[in-house]
Design a protein around this motif. Structure first.
Motif, PDB file in Angstrom:
ATOM      1  N   PHE A 123       0.780  -1.270   0.204  1.00 55.34           N
ATOM      2  CA  PHE A 123      -0.084   0.115   0.174  1.00 55.34           C
ATOM      3  C   PHE A 123       0.732   1.421  -0.041  1.00 55.34           C
ATOM      4  CE2 PHE A 123      -2.120   3.468   2.371  1.00 55.34           C
ATOM      5  CZ  PHE A 123      -3.221   3.535   1.515  1.00 55.34           C
ATOM      6  N   PHE A 124       1.850   1.521   0.872  1.00 58.31           N
ATOM      7  CA  PHE A 124       2.767   2.650   1.022  1.00 58.31           C
ATOM      8  C   PHE A 124       3.327   2.702  -0.082  1.00 58.31           C
ATOM      9  CE2 PHE A 124       1.242   2.490   5.529  1.00 58.31           C
ATOM     10  CZ  PHE A 124       1.000   3.614   5.669  1.00 58.31           C
ATOM     11  N   ASP A 125       4.179   1.612  -0.573  1.00 65.62           N
ATOM     12  CA  ASP A 125       4.867   1.743  -1.888  1.00 65.62           C
ATOM     13  C   ASP A 125       4.140   2.292  -2.866  1.00 65.62           C
ATOM     14  OD1 ASP A 125       7.328   0.639  -0.666  1.00 65.62           O
ATOM     15  OD2 ASP A 125       6.953  -1.467  -1.418  1.00 65.62           O
ATOM     16  N   THR A 126       3.222   1.828  -3.169  1.00 63.03           N
ATOM     17  CA  THR A 126       2.234   2.356  -4.383  1.00 63.03           C
ATOM     18  C   THR A 126       2.041   3.768  -4.194  1.00 63.03           C
ATOM     19  OG1 THR A 126       1.123   0.251  -4.517  1.00 63.03           O
ATOM     20  CG2 THR A 126       0.271   1.920  -5.609  1.00 63.03           C
ATOM     21  N   ALA A 127       1.592   4.283  -2.815  1.00 65.10           N
ATOM     22  CA  ALA A 127       1.349   5.455  -2.486  1.00 65.10           C
ATOM     23  C   ALA A 127       2.687   6.461  -2.871  1.00 65.10           C
ATOM     24  CB  ALA A 127       0.953   5.937  -1.272  1.00 65.10           C
ATOM     25  N   MET A 128       3.670   5.951  -2.429  1.00 64.41           N
ATOM     26  CA  MET A 128       5.031   6.729  -2.551  1.00 64.41           C
ATOM     27  C   MET A 128       5.395   6.743  -3.961  1.00 64.41           C
ATOM     28  SD  MET A 128       6.005   8.045   0.160  1.00 64.41           S
ATOM     29  CE  MET A 128       5.095   7.819   1.557  1.00 64.41           C
ATOM     30  N   LEU A 129       4.916   5.659  -4.868  1.00 62.92           N
ATOM     31  CA  LEU A 129       5.269   5.562  -6.271  1.00 62.92           C
ATOM     32  C   LEU A 129       4.699   6.648  -6.896  1.00 62.92           C
ATOM     33  CD1 LEU A 129       6.268   4.179  -8.937  1.00 62.92           C
ATOM     34  CD2 LEU A 129       4.173   3.099  -8.924  1.00 62.92           C
ATOM     35  N   ALA A 130       3.370   6.998  -6.651  1.00 58.74           N
ATOM     36  CA  ALA A 130       2.699   8.053  -7.224  1.00 58.74           C
ATOM     37  C   ALA A 130       3.184   9.339  -6.938  1.00 58.74           C
ATOM     38  CB  ALA A 130       1.130   7.910  -6.820  1.00 58.74           C
ATOM     39  N   LEU A 131       3.591   9.522  -5.601  1.00 57.45           N
ATOM     40  CA  LEU A 131       4.087  10.812  -5.009  1.00 57.45           C
ATOM     41  C   LEU A 131       5.374  11.343  -5.673  1.00 57.45           C
ATOM     42  CD1 LEU A 131       4.208  13.223  -3.146  1.00 57.45           C
ATOM     43  CD2 LEU A 131       5.324  11.703  -1.597  1.00 57.45           C
ATOM     44  N   LEU A 132       6.195  10.146  -5.865  1.00 59.94           N
ATOM     45  CA  LEU A 132       7.579  10.285  -6.685  1.00 59.94           C
ATOM     46  C   LEU A 132       7.470  10.577  -7.962  1.00 59.94           C
ATOM     47  CD1 LEU A 132      10.630  10.160  -5.960  1.00 59.94           C
ATOM     48  CD2 LEU A 132      10.525   7.655  -6.547  1.00 59.94           C
ATOM     49  N   THR A 133       6.337   9.912  -8.529  1.00 58.52           N
ATOM     50  CA  THR A 133       6.139  10.132 -10.124  1.00 58.52           C
ATOM     51  C   THR A 133       5.616  11.434 -10.450  1.00 58.52           C
ATOM     52  OG1 THR A 133       5.476   7.606 -10.269  1.00 58.52           O
ATOM     53  CG2 THR A 133       5.433   8.916 -12.134  1.00 58.52           C
ATOM     54  N   ALA A 134       4.808  11.837  -9.477  1.00 61.69           N
ATOM     55  CA  ALA A 134       4.151  13.192  -9.577  1.00 61.69           C
ATOM     56  C   ALA A 134       5.235  14.301  -9.493  1.00 61.69           C
ATOM     57  CB  ALA A 134       3.162  13.581  -8.632  1.00 61.69           C
ATOM     58  N   GLY A 135       6.277  14.232  -8.314  1.00 63.57           N
ATOM     59  CA  GLY A 135       7.252  15.138  -8.409  1.00 63.57           C
ATOM     60  C   GLY A 135       8.125  15.218  -9.433  1.00 63.57           C
ATOM     61  N   ALA A 136       8.602  14.071  -9.779  1.00 65.98           N
ATOM     62  CA  ALA A 136       9.535  13.838 -10.912  1.00 65.98           C
ATOM     63  C   ALA A 136       8.929  14.461 -12.303  1.00 65.98           C
ATOM     64  CB  ALA A 136      10.134  12.414 -11.026  1.00 65.98           C
ATOM     65  N   SER A 137       7.873  14.140 -12.683  1.00 64.01           N
ATOM     66  CA  SER A 137       7.449  14.608 -13.925  1.00 64.01           C
ATOM     67  C   SER A 137       6.787  15.801 -14.068  1.00 64.01           C
ATOM     68  CB  SER A 137       6.207  13.564 -14.405  1.00 64.01           C
ATOM     69  OG  SER A 137       5.054  13.771 -13.468  1.00 64.01           O
ATOM     70  N   ALA A 138       6.469  16.446 -12.915  1.00 63.64           N
ATOM     71  CA  ALA A 138       6.146  17.883 -12.779  1.00 63.64           C
ATOM     72  C   ALA A 138       7.455  18.748 -13.043  1.00 63.64           C
ATOM     73  CB  ALA A 138       5.394  18.293 -11.590  1.00 63.64           C
ATOM     74  N   ALA A 139       8.492  18.202 -12.163  1.00 60.61           N
ATOM     75  CA  ALA A 139       9.799  18.794 -12.586  1.00 60.61           C
ATOM     76  C   ALA A 139      10.344  18.995 -14.026  1.00 60.61           C
ATOM     77  CB  ALA A 139      10.767  18.380 -11.674  1.00 60.61           C
ATOM     78  N   SER A 140       9.992  17.481 -14.657  1.00 64.26           N
ATOM     79  CA  SER A 140      10.552  17.459 -15.766  1.00 64.26           C
ATOM     80  C   SER A 140       9.856  18.500 -16.672  1.00 64.26           C
ATOM     81  CB  SER A 140      10.291  15.931 -16.247  1.00 64.26           C
ATOM     82  OG  SER A 140      10.722  14.914 -15.451  1.00 64.26           O
ATOM     83  N   ALA A 141       8.468  18.597 -16.699  1.00 65.85           N
ATOM     84  CA  ALA A 141       7.877  19.467 -17.451  1.00 65.85           C
ATOM     85  C   ALA A 141       8.295  20.995 -17.300  1.00 65.85           C
ATOM     86  CB  ALA A 141       6.484  19.650 -16.980  1.00 65.85           C
ATOM     87  N   ILE A 142       8.783  21.411 -16.103  1.00 63.89           N
ATOM     88  CA  ILE A 142       9.241  22.675 -16.117  1.00 63.89           C
ATOM     89  C   ILE A 142      10.831  22.967 -16.648  1.00 63.89           C
ATOM     90  CG2 ILE A 142       9.811  24.456 -14.398  1.00 63.89           C
ATOM     91  CD1 ILE A 142       6.871  24.023 -14.803  1.00 63.89           C
ATOM     92  N   VAL A 143      11.711  21.578 -16.221  1.00 64.81           N
ATOM     93  CA  VAL A 143      13.079  21.505 -16.936  1.00 64.81           C
ATOM     94  C   VAL A 143      13.053  21.910 -18.427  1.00 64.81           C
ATOM     95  CG1 VAL A 143      15.110  20.199 -17.219  1.00 64.81           C
ATOM     96  CG2 VAL A 143      13.906  20.597 -14.967  1.00 64.81           C
ATOM     97  N   TYR A 144      12.063  21.099 -19.124  1.00 67.39           N
ATOM     98  CA  TYR A 144      11.796  20.983 -20.627  1.00 67.39           C
ATOM     99  C   TYR A 144      11.438  22.418 -21.021  1.00 67.39           C
ATOM    100  CZ  TYR A 144      10.036  19.936 -25.043  1.00 67.39           C
ATOM    101  OH  TYR A 144       9.806  20.205 -26.625  1.00 67.39           O
ATOM    102  N   LEU A 145      10.622  22.952 -20.098  1.00 65.88           N
ATOM    103  CA  LEU A 145      10.202  24.559 -20.527  1.00 65.88           C
ATOM    104  C   LEU A 145      11.464  25.304 -20.414  1.00 65.88           C
ATOM    105  CD1 LEU A 145       7.246  25.323 -21.593  1.00 65.88           C
ATOM    106  CD2 LEU A 145       6.963  26.162 -18.950  1.00 65.88           C
TER     107      LEU A 145
END
Lengths: 186, 186
Positions: B112-134
């Protein structure tokens, strides 16, 4: 078919109430997949059909905003479309689990793909959110202006289309948990 | 402790080779958690210490770029810090699984916690990637200029700090799979 028969044989060792719980879990799994499908498909369509042409234009320029002006939104639409297609394909397997609630290997396959799709959906949704936030607020330090003052209905549309995706993320976390629960109760 | 004893009792019904496989899976789980910890902690530190002051300045303005000029990067650092803290806290449980490889309930909690942390980590990483791309490419339609031409070393640093996070995402998908495998082989 051989694997299915084997799984059925294993399931018959378990007690009847456990099988009943697993059947309930499988039916919930099926319903949640339909809910997630509505969310992601709605998000993909809402974002994919977003464009706005401003009512004023100069001799040379027509002010127009489309979702694919920003590559991140294209990724968002693609990610949601892929997840929707996966959900449709997973429905028959979900029905199979309602019939044979003792199945194990096929549930492992579902957990793997559900996890991968959770990551893809979260990536698309949060990347798009980062850009939507920027469109609303802008950033003074980087000298990026908020474009929502001009393109109002465009911004409302792209903000709204995120909701389905985030709903889908929550449903996917539940789906992974349910599959793990069904495997452990086998 | 009562649950642990119960789980051990259940495990002893299973055959010895199965328990051996589960022990191997648990050791791999422990190693992968350490790898993910290095990745996410490295990402958080690399991003959190990013700032650049340009060597030229006018009478009024000093050109300076810091990671917290962009709120998305602050979220990235927080998400990575939370996931790192979770990974440290999950290590004792992972060791417990090596000793008692038949444990089931504690593995469900981890999934359960691994899945929640996967979602949190993916959210942080991909949001940052979108801004880095920009930051690298800019966007002509929205009139957002690429800031990487001025802040070169800043951009290299923020791009590099994404790597650890994306490594962490892959490791988390493997961790969820391993836990599911261990539960199904119980």
């Amino acid at each position: 078919m051989k694997a299915g028969a084997l799984e059925l044989g294993q399931a018959s060792i378990g007690s009847a109430p456990r099988r009943g719980v697993n059947k309930g879990v499988s039916i919930l799994d099926f319903i949640l997949r339909l809910v997630a499908l509505i969310g992601t498909l709605g998000s993909a369509i809402a974002m994919g059909t977003t464009d706005e042409t401003l009512p004023f234009f100069t001799q040379f320029i027509r002010f127009k905003a489309q979702y694919d002006d920003l590559p991140t939104f294209t990724f968002f639409v693609i990610a949601n479309a892929i997840v929707s297609a996966y959900l449709v394909l997973s429905l028959p397997l979900s029905i199979f689990h309602i019939v044979r609630s003792g199945a194990r290997n096929s549930r492992m396959i579902l957990i793997f793909f559900d996890t991968a799709m959770l990551a893809l959906l979260t990536a698309g949704a949060s990347a798009a959110s980062a850009i939507v936030y920027l469109a609303h607020k802008g950033n003074a330090r980087a000298n990026w202006l908020a474009i929502c003052q001009q393109f109002n209905s465009f911004c409302e549309r792209i903000s709204g289309s995120l909701i389905g995706s985030f709903g889908g993320i929550v449903v996917f976390i539940l789906l992974i948990l349910l599959s793990a629960l069904a495997i452990s109760r086998r």
